[in-house]
Design a protein around this motif. Sequence first.
Motif, PDB file in Angstrom:
ATOM      1  N   GLN A  24      39.157  65.058  36.904  1.00  0.00           N
ATOM      2  CA  GLN A  24      39.124  63.606  36.852  1.00  0.00           C
ATOM      3  C   GLN A  24      38.529  63.046  38.146  1.00  0.00           C
ATOM      4  O   GLN A  24      37.687  62.146  38.131  1.00  0.00           O
ATOM      5  N   ILE A  94      43.764  54.839  23.882  1.00  0.00           N
ATOM      6  CA  ILE A  94      43.083  53.696  24.511  1.00  0.00           C
ATOM      7  C   ILE A  94      43.403  52.413  23.749  1.00  0.00           C
ATOM      8  O   ILE A  94      43.702  51.371  24.349  1.00  0.00           O
ATOM      9  N   GLY A  97      46.656  50.950  24.580  1.00  0.00           N
ATOM     10  CA  GLY A  97      46.828  50.486  25.946  1.00  0.00           C
ATOM     11  C   GLY A  97      47.248  51.534  26.941  1.00  0.00           C
ATOM     12  O   GLY A  97      47.628  51.205  28.077  1.00  0.00           O
ATOM     13  N   ALA A  98      47.174  52.802  26.599  1.00  0.00           N
ATOM     14  CA  ALA A  98      47.570  53.871  27.518  1.00  0.00           C
ATOM     15  C   ALA A  98      46.540  54.035  28.627  1.00  0.00           C
ATOM     16  O   ALA A  98      45.349  53.763  28.435  1.00  0.00           O
ATOM     17  N   ASP A  99      46.999  54.456  29.764  1.00  0.00           N
ATOM     18  CA  ASP A  99      46.105  54.742  30.887  1.00  0.00           C
ATOM     19  C   ASP A  99      45.643  56.191  30.768  1.00  0.00           C
ATOM     20  O   ASP A  99      46.334  57.113  31.205  1.00  0.00           O
ATOM     21  N   ILE A 100      44.477  56.398  30.174  1.00  0.00           N
ATOM     22  CA  ILE A 100      44.027  57.779  29.945  1.00  0.00           C
ATOM     23  C   ILE A 100      43.421  58.416  31.191  1.00  0.00           C
ATOM     24  O   ILE A 100      42.957  59.562  31.148  1.00  0.00           O
ATOM     25  N   ASN A 101      43.437  57.677  32.306  1.00  0.00           N
ATOM     26  CA  ASN A 101      43.061  58.287  33.581  1.00  0.00           C
ATOM     27  C   ASN A 101      44.270  58.879  34.309  1.00  0.00           C
ATOM     28  O   ASN A 101      44.114  59.512  35.350  1.00  0.00           O
ATOM     29  N   ASP A 102      45.435  58.647  33.745  1.00  0.00           N
ATOM     30  CA  ASP A 102      46.663  59.238  34.286  1.00  0.00           C
ATOM     31  C   ASP A 102      46.776  60.651  33.717  1.00  0.00           C
ATOM     32  O   ASP A 102      47.268  60.857  32.609  1.00  0.00           O
ATOM     33  N   THR A 103      46.300  61.635  34.471  1.00  0.00           N
ATOM     34  CA  THR A 103      46.176  63.000  33.933  1.00  0.00           C
ATOM     35  C   THR A 103      47.524  63.641  33.646  1.00  0.00           C
ATOM     36  O   THR A 103      47.625  64.484  32.756  1.00  0.00           O
ATOM     37  N   TRP A 105      50.173  62.036  32.446  1.00  0.00           N
ATOM     38  CA  TRP A 105      50.561  61.507  31.133  1.00  0.00           C
ATOM     39  C   TRP A 105      49.709  62.135  30.035  1.00  0.00           C
ATOM     40  O   TRP A 105      50.224  62.498  28.971  1.00  0.00           O
TER      41      TRP A 105
END
Length: 632
Positions: A24, A94, A97-103, A105
């Motif tokens: 990331q 996405i 509303g999830a933060d898909i940059n939060d590896t 999670w």
Amino acid sequence: MSESIKHECGIALIRLKKPLSYYQEKYGTWQYGINKLYLLMEKQHNRGQDGAGVVSVKINLKPGQEYINRYRSIEPNPIIDVFDKVFKSVKKAIKNGADINDTEWVYNNLPYAGELYLGHLRYGTFGRNSIDFVHPVMRQNNWKSRTLVLAGNFNLTNTDELFQKLIDLGQHPKNYTDTVTVLEKVGHFLDEENQYRFRNYKNEGYGNREISPLIEENLDVQSVLENASKDWDGGYAIAGLIGHGDAFVMRDPWGIRPAHYYEDDEILVVASERPVIQTVMNVKADEVKEIKPGEVLIVKRNGVVSNQMVRVPHKRVSCSFERIYFSRGSDKDIYHERKQLGRLLAPTILKSINFDIENTVFSYIPNTSETAFYGMMQGVNQHLLERKKKLIRAGNGTMSEEELEAIISLEPRVEKIAIKDVKLRTFIADDASRDDLVAHVYDVTYGVIRENTDTLVIIDDSIVRGTTLKKSILKILDRLNPKKIIVVSSAPQIRYPDCYGIDMAVLEKFIAFTAAIELLKDKGKQHVIDEVYQKCKGQENLPKEEIMNYVKDIYRQSTAEEISAKIAELLKPEDCKAEVEIVYQSIENLHKACPNDLGDWYFTGNYPTHGGNKVVNTSFINFIEGKEGRAY
């Protein structure tokens, strides 16, 4: 190739050596691994269009979380379908509303966000295009170190023998296929390895919860595969994942099927073909290594990679047909080998045209024969250069400018004649309509052949059945009214069935075999056919190790030139006005062009394994007795 020959599959394996957060940060996406897998599979699309599948394994999840995900497809565009499914959860996250940059999670909540990936492309043979036959195949268990996933490019000739051994072990396999046989065979010895280590650790006083991680850390993958594969007869490149995080890719001891890999401190990548890895990883050819015959590449749960022997390597007989047709021509070695195949044919072609270059047009059948065509033209140009030098020397300075210019300006006439126009569908019901449509698979360039004057030389990479030549190519080429058509095959005559992964398993479908049989009848030697049948029948119940290839006797009665002439006679359409000649590559030149890949059993009948002799004899018996289907 003018005819569609199917191949048994391509593999792609990826092991990420860093946490998702690393990718990331460095590459801007934690999807670095799955993106590379998609590219590896798409670049190997030529190896499978009937089915595709992907498996992902997460190594560091807690119990109760789904650590393994798989999706397989037999949709018309299976790769696209598979990866649409893979990325569906990302799109949904996405949207929610999830933060898909939060590896962290992502790793804990999204499927296909793991360290290990295995992808497979399948070409189905003999109509068995069912989801059940699409890899990766899986053998699940509540103990991660007993869960097994396999995908491979392989065919075993002795499935019947191996199937019986599974029954003798007390198993009840659900299907009679080499895929199930391999999965259950490896699975059996994986269970035994787990049980052996469990007993040892138990005797040392460890509790059950302590034992599982110890087994995962010390599992002997090499031993499992050595025991499982000791009776395998065939060609294979098999990749596997074990649920706790070990992975492997093993190759047959003859090196029949290809497998290559690249490793750095971030990633391990395995694929069937070298240039695919070069392109996807942007690395040089010498950075991509070959898994050696009889070797297994093992990557342990902790990311340590090693190469170990599982079978004693035999004489290397890697499949030469891979080089001629299936492998990507962007590989530097394959490109040069295909050019050399064409170049070595030039003397024979020049003899066939009586060295009349002025009245000859050279071309190729698109698309895989294009590289051999370049080599063929290099050979023709080399001859022409020597001829020019000889003529100029003979003139000894007395030639006029016009005479000298006529010699220097003489060049071979090269034209794009055949054009692949359309891929026909097979839904047309009646044979007459279908044959008429097949005749239009190719189109031609008009106006470049001088009618009844020019000879047309056109090269193909191989001629297997000859159906497309007879029903389409020769018919449309004849519309140009050449005096003669010479069809050149960069491969030798295909005489014997393959049983190691290429869909060429039925003798009577080979035009060379049909020609040899017809020649025996022409010569009044039908008794040879009966004698070979009796010899083959006499071996039916022998162990494969004792079986001889008596089908060779069919070909011994005629020269290669006689068979080529008969093939031309059989393939020439009834209404074809031009003279037709077929020119084949020689075995000797094949080995000169591909010196490191000497697997030539489809041309010579010299099978690398005992099972090959059994297959060819069974195939001949099926031919005589009118039985359909493959012989293994």
